[in-house]
Motif scaffolding. Structure first.
Motif, PDB file in Angstrom:
ATOM      1  N   ARG A  68       0.223   0.245  -0.237  1.00 19.33           N
ATOM      2  CA  ARG A  68       0.682   0.031   1.137  1.00 19.33           C
ATOM      3  C   ARG A  68       1.914  -0.866   1.164  1.00 19.33           C
ATOM      4  NH1 ARG A  68      -4.153  -1.737   5.019  1.00 19.33           N
ATOM      5  NH2 ARG A  68      -4.445  -3.253   3.350  1.00 19.33           N
ATOM      6  N   MET A  69       1.948  -1.869   0.294  1.00 17.22           N
ATOM      7  CA  MET A  69       3.103  -2.759   0.254  1.00 17.22           C
ATOM      8  C   MET A  69       4.367  -2.010  -0.150  1.00 17.22           C
ATOM      9  SD  MET A  69       4.314  -5.698   0.805  1.00 17.22           S
ATOM     10  CE  MET A  69       2.826  -6.705   0.969  1.00 17.22           C
ATOM     11  N   GLU A  70       4.258  -1.148  -1.156  1.00 14.63           N
ATOM     12  CA  GLU A  70       5.420  -0.367  -1.573  1.00 14.63           C
ATOM     13  C   GLU A  70       5.886   0.549  -0.457  1.00 14.63           C
ATOM     14  OE1 GLU A  70       6.693   2.998  -4.921  1.00 14.63           O
ATOM     15  OE2 GLU A  70       4.893   1.781  -5.226  1.00 14.63           O
ATOM     16  N   LEU A  71       4.951   1.172   0.222  1.00 19.58           N
ATOM     17  CA  LEU A  71       5.321   2.040   1.338  1.00 19.58           C
ATOM     18  C   LEU A  71       6.042   1.253   2.428  1.00 19.58           C
ATOM     19  CD1 LEU A  71       2.239   4.403   1.752  1.00 19.58           C
ATOM     20  CD2 LEU A  71       4.615   5.110   1.406  1.00 19.58           C
ATOM     21  N   SER A  72       5.535   0.071   2.760  1.00 23.26           N
ATOM     22  CA  SER A  72       6.171  -0.717   3.815  1.00 23.26           C
ATOM     23  C   SER A  72       7.576  -1.140   3.415  1.00 23.26           C
ATOM     24  CB  SER A  72       5.318  -1.948   4.148  1.00 23.26           C
ATOM     25  OG  SER A  72       5.298  -2.878   3.090  1.00 23.26           O
ATOM     26  N   GLU A  73       7.805  -1.371   2.112  1.00 27.58           N
ATOM     27  CA  GLU A  73       9.139  -1.757   1.637  1.00 27.58           C
ATOM     28  C   GLU A  73      10.133  -0.612   1.734  1.00 27.58           C
ATOM     29  OE1 GLU A  73       8.359  -3.118  -2.294  1.00 27.58           O
ATOM     30  OE2 GLU A  73       7.902  -5.172  -1.662  1.00 27.58           O
ATOM     31  N   HIS A  74       9.644   0.619   1.761  1.00 26.41           N
ATOM     32  CA  HIS A  74      10.535   1.778   1.787  1.00 26.41           C
ATOM     33  C   HIS A  74      10.555   2.485   3.135  1.00 26.41           C
ATOM     34  CE1 HIS A  74      11.663   2.013  -2.508  1.00 26.41           C
ATOM     35  NE2 HIS A  74      10.540   1.327  -2.661  1.00 26.41           N
ATOM     36  N   VAL A  75       9.814   1.971   4.110  1.00 28.14           N
ATOM     37  CA  VAL A  75       9.757   2.583   5.437  1.00 28.14           C
ATOM     38  C   VAL A  75      10.548   1.784   6.457  1.00 28.14           C
ATOM     39  CG1 VAL A  75       8.202   3.068   7.370  1.00 28.14           C
ATOM     40  CG2 VAL A  75       7.584   3.797   5.063  1.00 28.14           C
ATOM     41  N   TYR A  76      10.557   0.465   6.296  1.00 28.18           N
ATOM     42  CA  TYR A  76      11.201  -0.421   7.270  1.00 28.18           C
ATOM     43  C   TYR A  76      12.533  -0.956   6.744  1.00 28.18           C
ATOM     44  CZ  TYR A  76       6.513  -0.664   9.348  1.00 28.18           C
ATOM     45  OH  TYR A  76       5.306  -0.360   9.917  1.00 28.18           O
ATOM     46  N   ALA A  77      13.510  -1.083   7.645  1.00 30.18           N
ATOM     47  CA  ALA A  77      14.752  -1.767   7.310  1.00 30.18           C
ATOM     48  C   ALA A  77      14.487  -3.263   7.213  1.00 30.18           C
ATOM     49  CB  ALA A  77      15.825  -1.481   8.358  1.00 30.18           C
ATOM     50  N   GLN A  78      15.454  -4.000   6.650  1.00 31.82           N
ATOM     51  CA  GLN A  78      15.265  -5.410   6.368  1.00 31.82           C
ATOM     52  C   GLN A  78      14.985  -6.246   7.612  1.00 31.82           C
ATOM     53  OE1 GLN A  78      18.764  -7.529   5.285  1.00 31.82           O
ATOM     54  NE2 GLN A  78      17.687  -9.080   4.092  1.00 31.82           N
TER      55      GLN A  78
ATOM     56  N   ALA B 267      -6.928  16.513   4.112  1.00 28.41           N
ATOM     57  CA  ALA B 267      -6.942  16.587   2.646  1.00 28.41           C
ATOM     58  C   ALA B 267      -5.617  16.201   1.999  1.00 28.41           C
ATOM     59  CB  ALA B 267      -7.319  18.011   2.212  1.00 28.41           C
ATOM     60  N   LEU B 268      -4.535  16.145   2.774  1.00 28.58           N
ATOM     61  CA  LEU B 268      -3.209  15.972   2.158  1.00 28.58           C
ATOM     62  C   LEU B 268      -3.061  14.628   1.463  1.00 28.58           C
ATOM     63  CD1 LEU B 268      -0.304  17.018   1.732  1.00 28.58           C
ATOM     64  CD2 LEU B 268       0.301  15.829   3.856  1.00 28.58           C
ATOM     65  N   ILE B 269      -3.381  13.541   2.155  1.00 32.98           N
ATOM     66  CA  ILE B 269      -3.161  12.192   1.623  1.00 32.98           C
ATOM     67  C   ILE B 269      -4.498  11.609   1.190  1.00 32.98           C
ATOM     68  CG2 ILE B 269      -2.274   9.883   2.096  1.00 32.98           C
ATOM     69  CD1 ILE B 269      -0.498  11.124   4.262  1.00 32.98           C
ATOM     70  N   LYS B 270      -4.616  11.332  -0.093  1.00 37.16           N
ATOM     71  CA  LYS B 270      -5.836  10.750  -0.640  1.00 37.16           C
ATOM     72  C   LYS B 270      -5.724   9.230  -0.645  1.00 37.16           C
ATOM     73  CE  LYS B 270      -7.073  14.939  -1.758  1.00 37.16           C
ATOM     74  NZ  LYS B 270      -8.081  15.654  -0.963  1.00 37.16           N
ATOM     75  N   THR B 271      -6.836   8.564  -0.382  1.00 37.49           N
ATOM     76  CA  THR B 271      -6.906   7.108  -0.490  1.00 37.49           C
ATOM     77  C   THR B 271      -7.518   6.741  -1.832  1.00 37.49           C
ATOM     78  OG1 THR B 271      -7.172   6.801   1.899  1.00 37.49           O
ATOM     79  CG2 THR B 271      -7.855   4.979   0.477  1.00 37.49           C
ATOM     80  N   GLU B 272      -6.776   5.986  -2.632  1.00 38.45           N
ATOM     81  CA  GLU B 272      -7.309   5.428  -3.870  1.00 38.45           C
ATOM     82  C   GLU B 272      -7.743   3.998  -3.540  1.00 38.45           C
ATOM     83  OE1 GLU B 272      -7.714   7.206  -6.466  1.00 38.45           O
ATOM     84  OE2 GLU B 272      -6.495   8.953  -5.968  1.00 38.45           O
ATOM     85  N   ARG B 273      -9.008   3.773  -3.439  1.00 40.52           N
ATOM     86  CA  ARG B 273      -9.534   2.521  -2.907  1.00 40.52           C
ATOM     87  C   ARG B 273      -9.002   1.316  -3.684  1.00 40.52           C
ATOM     88  NH1 ARG B 273     -12.944   3.464   1.016  1.00 40.52           N
ATOM     89  NH2 ARG B 273     -14.102   5.436   1.111  1.00 40.52           N
ATOM     90  N   GLY B 274      -8.445   0.360  -2.936  1.00 34.83           N
ATOM     91  CA  GLY B 274      -7.898  -0.855  -3.524  1.00 34.83           C
ATOM     92  C   GLY B 274      -6.533  -0.682  -4.148  1.00 34.83           C
ATOM     93  N   LEU B 275      -6.011   0.545  -4.161  1.00 37.17           N
ATOM     94  CA  LEU B 275      -4.728   0.810  -4.818  1.00 37.17           C
ATOM     95  C   LEU B 275      -3.664   1.331  -3.862  1.00 37.17           C
ATOM     96  CD1 LEU B 275      -6.051   2.508  -8.090  1.00 37.17           C
ATOM     97  CD2 LEU B 275      -5.260   0.139  -7.814  1.00 37.17           C
ATOM     98  N   GLY B 276      -4.019   2.306  -3.016  1.00 35.52           N
ATOM     99  CA  GLY B 276      -3.033   2.863  -2.104  1.00 35.52           C
ATOM    100  C   GLY B 276      -3.300   4.316  -1.789  1.00 35.52           C
ATOM    101  N   TYR B 277      -2.233   5.079  -1.652  1.00 33.36           N
ATOM    102  CA  TYR B 277      -2.327   6.470  -1.215  1.00 33.36           C
ATOM    103  C   TYR B 277      -1.637   7.390  -2.215  1.00 33.36           C
ATOM    104  CZ  TYR B 277      -3.479   4.112   3.147  1.00 33.36           C
ATOM    105  OH  TYR B 277      -4.054   3.300   4.096  1.00 33.36           O
TER     106      TYR B 277
END
Length: 229
Positions: free
Chosen positions: A171-181, A204-214
């Motif tokens: 989720r942190m990586e996604l937020s870093e690449h979705v939002y401008a500074q 079914a498209l997006i899987k959740t890897e528990r504790g890791l991300g998507y």
């Protein structure tokens, strides 16, 4: 997907940011080499548009600094028409592509798309997983050929996951690449966007890897039906 534009000409900077934002990207700006070099070292970007003729620190020095510190972000350099020596120096310094001024904005956007696509290992402008297709040229998403309307943030989340198929993304990586500074980045909102994407595109498209991300399965892997975990 998130970009950095380093250009000291205010009018061109504005035009570049408008075109790239319209193309679906989150865009950060820098107007001199020192600020641009710092952002490139401290923030996460999918590609950078870098002018070579910058105040405080020239573009070649910025590029060399990144490459010497093992920063492999894809870089498109902008050069003056006829400055072939600058283009050669830029490519030798680690640039991935170049464009001479003046240029057509549509070409620049297409080159940025290609840089991001190649960096993530995709040869086609259309990314597919099961019934879902994302056309990076038109910012268009379809399910079984039927268009689906997404918000800008939903599109960026989907685009990043589709470009990185087969890899679990936090989720942190996604937020870093979705939002401008300059926006408040709350990684918890990523869960909201994923929930909306599942509702629009299928559980079914997006899987959740528990504790890791998507994770979205890599193209060519079996598309598993059922609910997203």
């Amino acid at each position: 997907m998130r970009l950095l534009v380093i250009e000291d000409d205010a009018d061109l900077q504005r035009q570049l940011c408008a075109a790239l934002t319209d193309a679906g990207y989150a865009v950060d700006q820098a107007f001199d080499g020192e600020a641009g070099e710092f952002l490139g070292q401290t923030e996460s970007y999918d590609a950078v548009v870098l002018d070579l003729g910058l105040p405080k620190l020239d573009g070649l020095s910025v590029l060399r600094s990144w490459r010497e510190s093992d920063n492999h972000v894809p870089v498109l350099i902008l050069t003056a028409r006829g400055a072939w020596t600058e283009r050669v120096e830029g490519i030798d310094a680690g640039a991935d592509d170049y464009l001479s001024k003046p240029f057509q904005m549509a070409e620049l956007v297409a080159r940025v798309r290609a840089l991001i696509r190649r960096a993530s290992g995709h040869g086609s402008a259309e990314l597919t997983c099961g019934p879902v297709t994302l056309d990076t040229r038109a910012n268009r998403v379809t399910v079984d050929g039927a268009p689906v309307s997404l918000t800008a943030h939903e599109y960026r989340v989907l685009s990043y996951l589709m470009h990185h198929q087969g890899r679990t993304v936090s989720r942190m990586e996604l937020s870093e690449h979705v939002y401008a500074q300059d926006l408040d980045r709350d990684s918890n909102t990523i869960e909201v966007f994923v929930r909306r994407l599942r509702k629009k595109l299928g559980q079914a498209l997006i899987k959740t890897e528990r504790g890791l991300g998507y994770r979205i399965e890599a193209d060519g892997e079996p598309y598993r039906g059922g609910a997203g975990r």
